[in-house]
Design a protein around this motif. Sequence first.
Motif, PDB file in Angstrom:
ATOM      1  N   CYS A 257      -6.655 -11.067   1.538  1.00 41.19           N
ATOM      2  CA  CYS A 257      -5.233 -11.242   1.251  1.00 41.19           C
ATOM      3  C   CYS A 257      -4.818 -10.355   0.078  1.00 41.19           C
ATOM      4  O   CYS A 257      -5.640  -9.925  -0.732  1.00 41.19           O
ATOM      5  CB  CYS A 257      -4.900 -12.706   0.938  1.00 41.19           C
ATOM      6  N   ARG A 258      -3.527 -10.096   0.034  1.00 45.09           N
ATOM      7  CA  ARG A 258      -2.914  -9.382  -1.084  1.00 45.09           C
ATOM      8  C   ARG A 258      -2.188 -10.433  -1.919  1.00 45.09           C
ATOM      9  O   ARG A 258      -1.444 -11.259  -1.391  1.00 45.09           O
ATOM     10  CB  ARG A 258      -1.939  -8.327  -0.588  1.00 45.09           C
ATOM     11  N   VAL A 259      -2.415 -10.376  -3.224  1.00 44.28           N
ATOM     12  CA  VAL A 259      -1.788 -11.304  -4.160  1.00 44.28           C
ATOM     13  C   VAL A 259      -0.832 -10.499  -5.029  1.00 44.28           C
ATOM     14  O   VAL A 259      -1.249  -9.569  -5.721  1.00 44.28           O
ATOM     15  CB  VAL A 259      -2.848 -11.997  -5.057  1.00 44.28           C
TER      16      VAL A 259
ATOM     17  N   THR B 179       9.722 -16.885 -15.906  1.00 40.88           N
ATOM     18  CA  THR B 179       9.131 -17.334 -14.647  1.00 40.88           C
ATOM     19  C   THR B 179       7.870 -16.544 -14.323  1.00 40.88           C
ATOM     20  O   THR B 179       7.696 -15.403 -14.769  1.00 40.88           O
ATOM     21  CB  THR B 179      10.122 -17.188 -13.473  1.00 40.88           C
ATOM     22  N   VAL B 180       7.020 -17.177 -13.534  1.00 47.22           N
ATOM     23  CA  VAL B 180       5.831 -16.539 -12.971  1.00 47.22           C
ATOM     24  C   VAL B 180       5.862 -16.819 -11.475  1.00 47.22           C
ATOM     25  O   VAL B 180       6.002 -17.969 -11.058  1.00 47.22           O
ATOM     26  CB  VAL B 180       4.529 -17.087 -13.589  1.00 47.22           C
ATOM     27  N   THR B 181       5.749 -15.755 -10.683  1.00 48.20           N
ATOM     28  CA  THR B 181       5.771 -15.879  -9.231  1.00 48.20           C
ATOM     29  C   THR B 181       4.480 -15.304  -8.662  1.00 48.20           C
ATOM     30  O   THR B 181       4.059 -14.211  -9.050  1.00 48.20           O
ATOM     31  CB  THR B 181       6.971 -15.107  -8.641  1.00 48.20           C
ATOM     32  N   VAL B 182       3.868 -16.047  -7.755  1.00 50.98           N
ATOM     33  CA  VAL B 182       2.674 -15.580  -7.048  1.00 50.98           C
ATOM     34  C   VAL B 182       2.971 -15.662  -5.561  1.00 50.98           C
ATOM     35  O   VAL B 182       3.366 -16.705  -5.059  1.00 50.98           O
ATOM     36  CB  VAL B 182       1.439 -16.441  -7.384  1.00 50.98           C
ATOM     37  N   GLU B 183       2.791 -14.528  -4.859  1.00 52.49           N
ATOM     38  CA  GLU B 183       3.011 -14.458  -3.415  1.00 52.49           C
ATOM     39  C   GLU B 183       1.761 -13.894  -2.766  1.00 52.49           C
ATOM     40  O   GLU B 183       1.151 -12.963  -3.307  1.00 52.49           O
ATOM     41  CB  GLU B 183       4.205 -13.567  -3.098  1.00 52.49           C
ATOM     42  N   LEU B 184       1.387 -14.447  -1.622  1.00 50.40           N
ATOM     43  CA  LEU B 184       0.183 -14.019  -0.921  1.00 50.40           C
ATOM     44  C   LEU B 184       0.502 -13.629   0.511  1.00 50.40           C
ATOM     45  O   LEU B 184       1.319 -14.282   1.168  1.00 50.40           O
ATOM     46  CB  LEU B 184      -0.847 -15.153  -0.906  1.00 50.40           C
ATOM     47  N   ASP B 185      -0.156 -12.574   0.977  1.00 51.68           N
ATOM     48  CA  ASP B 185      -0.029 -12.118   2.356  1.00 51.68           C
ATOM     49  C   ASP B 185      -1.419 -11.818   2.888  1.00 51.68           C
ATOM     50  O   ASP B 185      -2.251 -11.240   2.181  1.00 51.68           O
ATOM     51  CB  ASP B 185       0.806 -10.828   2.448  1.00 51.68           C
TER      52      ASP B 185
ATOM     53  N   PHE C 100      -3.092  -7.397  -6.350  1.00 52.42           N
ATOM     54  CA  PHE C 100      -4.519  -7.138  -6.155  1.00 52.42           C
ATOM     55  C   PHE C 100      -4.931  -7.804  -4.852  1.00 52.42           C
ATOM     56  O   PHE C 100      -4.169  -8.569  -4.264  1.00 52.42           O
ATOM     57  CB  PHE C 100      -5.354  -7.635  -7.344  1.00 52.42           C
ATOM     58  N   GLU C 101      -6.136  -7.480  -4.394  1.00 56.27           N
ATOM     59  CA  GLU C 101      -6.625  -8.021  -3.134  1.00 56.27           C
ATOM     60  C   GLU C 101      -7.830  -8.915  -3.376  1.00 56.27           C
ATOM     61  O   GLU C 101      -8.598  -8.694  -4.322  1.00 56.27           O
ATOM     62  CB  GLU C 101      -6.988  -6.885  -2.179  1.00 56.27           C
TER      63      GLU C 101
END
Length: 161
Positions: free
Chosen positions: A110-112, A98-104, A19-20
Amino acid sequence: MTGGAGGSVGRRAVLRDEFELPLTRRAAFRLFTARGEELWVPGWVPSFFVHDADDLEIGTVWQTRDDRDRLTTWIVLDCEPGRGVRYARVAERWTAGTVTVELDDIEGGCRVRVAYDLTATTTDAAADLARFADGYAAYLAEWRTAILDHLASGGAMPDPV
């Protein structure tokens, strides 16, 4: 899927969606840490084992309780402040994974990207995990709405990393 001596009892779900947000990735990042989630997740109360533990430090451990009072243990596995974080999570006698969160950064925010890789450890948990998987997109939409509501209300923001 295999269980203990009794055979197959669980299931695995690998879920990914995104999501953004109208924040830079650096500003949004801490919203996805143990202490940052306290700002926008109702009932989220992390309990740390070490006083003043750094919730971004690899190896940091804390626990939470869900709405059914199940204890979940979390461990920081990987962290690149401002970019991404990966947690191990074990909900006793329920799920592990596991839970992974990446942001750009993107234009205007930003996109999450959020990934859950969970294995249910009981038959009941397997059914619950199937429901979670079916509603995963809606679940992340709720995250976005909760964060936007928090921002709109002038809620506190953690310091950017």
